[in-house]
Design a protein around this motif. Structure first.
Motif, PDB file in Angstrom:
ATOM      1  N   SER A  45      -2.023  -1.255  -2.117  1.00 39.89           N
ATOM      2  CA  SER A  45      -1.218  -0.370  -1.256  1.00 39.89           C
ATOM      3  C   SER A  45      -0.729  -1.115  -0.025  1.00 39.89           C
ATOM      4  CB  SER A  45      -2.040   0.851  -0.836  1.00 39.89           C
ATOM      5  OG  SER A  45      -2.350   1.626  -1.973  1.00 39.89           O
ATOM      6  N   ASP A  52       3.455   3.795  -5.558  1.00 37.80           N
ATOM      7  CA  ASP A  52       2.060   3.414  -5.318  1.00 37.80           C
ATOM      8  C   ASP A  52       1.129   4.394  -6.022  1.00 37.80           C
ATOM      9  OD1 ASP A  52      -0.194   2.181  -4.435  1.00 37.80           O
ATOM     10  OD2 ASP A  52       0.028   2.756  -2.322  1.00 37.80           O
ATOM     11  N   GLU A  53       0.565   3.951  -7.149  1.00 38.27           N
ATOM     12  CA  GLU A  53      -0.321   4.783  -7.967  1.00 38.27           C
ATOM     13  C   GLU A  53       0.254   6.185  -8.175  1.00 38.27           C
ATOM     14  OE1 GLU A  53      -3.777   3.936  -8.845  1.00 38.27           O
ATOM     15  OE2 GLU A  53      -4.135   2.174  -7.590  1.00 38.27           O
TER      16      GLU A  53
HETATM   17 MG   LIG Z   1      -3.983   1.969  -3.164  1.00 37.95          MG
END
Ligand SMILES: [Mg+2]
Ligand SMILES: Nc1ncnc2c1ncn2[C@@H]1O[C@H](COP(=O)(O)OP(=O)(O)O)[C@@H](O)[C@H]1O
Length: 241
Positions: free
Chosen positions: A54, A160-161
């Protein structure tokens, strides 16, 4: 008309990270990274929890300033969008979340609702346009975030994910959307810790472990002939610190 492709426009500028690091209170959270992302490729940033995925995304997208090194776009600053694990939505209706984004982008008022409705339709949200975004399900919220990104016609899309809190049907919807963005000429940079997802989506893999970039290369090489022992361990499911 809300349909778009980027095929007729200038190439997407390459993104280069040169010695990009991030430290906090004297602790190095991201060790200096050299990374260049070029072309219209799908790059999956992989690694266990806490690896720095991240951080890398926020630095690349410009949400966070590096404490060392330089993030540089070679050419123009591209249109970029980012989709997060937990969608960041306004306390307004689904439709208003999109018309607001269009207003910010300078779209003339009379065009906003038609464009927003087309995007809702595309992401299967047409029936929910009046619903407060905050009460939508996780999958619906993520589709709304993707619809908002869609309206930006991004040259580069960071995710992000985006699927880690979703059920299988919602994951499929997000993955289909990612592929659709890419088909229209958007570079994809996405984090995941799911190897099967990476096998489905990735052209390239970046592996992060413990705040370091361990490996970057074609997905096929990563899965068939990983260069590092960290990659081999990660693929065997043994990297969970
Ligand atoms: Mg992360
Ligand atoms: N803004 C911040 N301030 C302090 N520590 C942070 C910050 N952002 C992330 N971290 C720490 O940096 C490490 C990497 O975090 P992160 O990039 O979120 O990992 P990942 O996304 O791979 O799970 C973690 O140990 C996390 O706690």
């Amino acid at each position: 008309m809300n349909e778009w492709t980027r095929l007729d426009v200038t190439p997407i500028p390459s993104l280069s990270l040169s010695g990009v690091g991030f430290a906090h209170r004297g602790q190095s959270l991201l060790h200096p990274v050299d990374l260049r992302l070029a072309g219209c490729r799908r790059t999956l940033v992989m690694g266990p929890n806490g690896a720095g995925k991240s951080l890398l995304m926020r630095l690349a997208h410009g949400l966070l300033a590096p404490t060392a090194g330089r993030v540089h776009w070679e050419g123009h600053l591209p249109r970029q969008a980012m989709v997060f694990q937990r969608p960041v939505l306004l306390r307004r209706s689904a439709l208003a979340n999109l018309t607001y984004a269009l207003a910010i982008a300078g779209t003339p008022r009379r065009r906003r609702k038609p464009l927003a409705r087309e995007a809702l339709e595309r992401f299967g949200l047409a029936a929910l346009e009046a619903r407060p975004a905050r009460v939508l399900s996780g999958g619906e919220q993520q589709r709304l975030a993707l619809a908002r990104a869609w309206l930006a016609r991004p040259e580069v899309l960071f995710l992000d994910e985006p699927t880690s809190a979703l059920d299988p049907a919602a994951i499929k919807a997000v993955e289909d959307a990612v592929l659709d963005f890419h088909r229209r000429g958007t570079r994809i940079v996405m984090t995941s810790h799911d190897l099967n997802q990476a096998r489905r989506l990735a052209d390239d893999i970046v592996l992060m472990v413990g705040g370091r970039l361990i490996e970057h290369g074609p997905a096929e090489t990563f899965f068939t002939a990983p260069a590092s022992h960290e990659a081999r361990a990660f693929i065997r499911g043994e990297l969970i610190w």
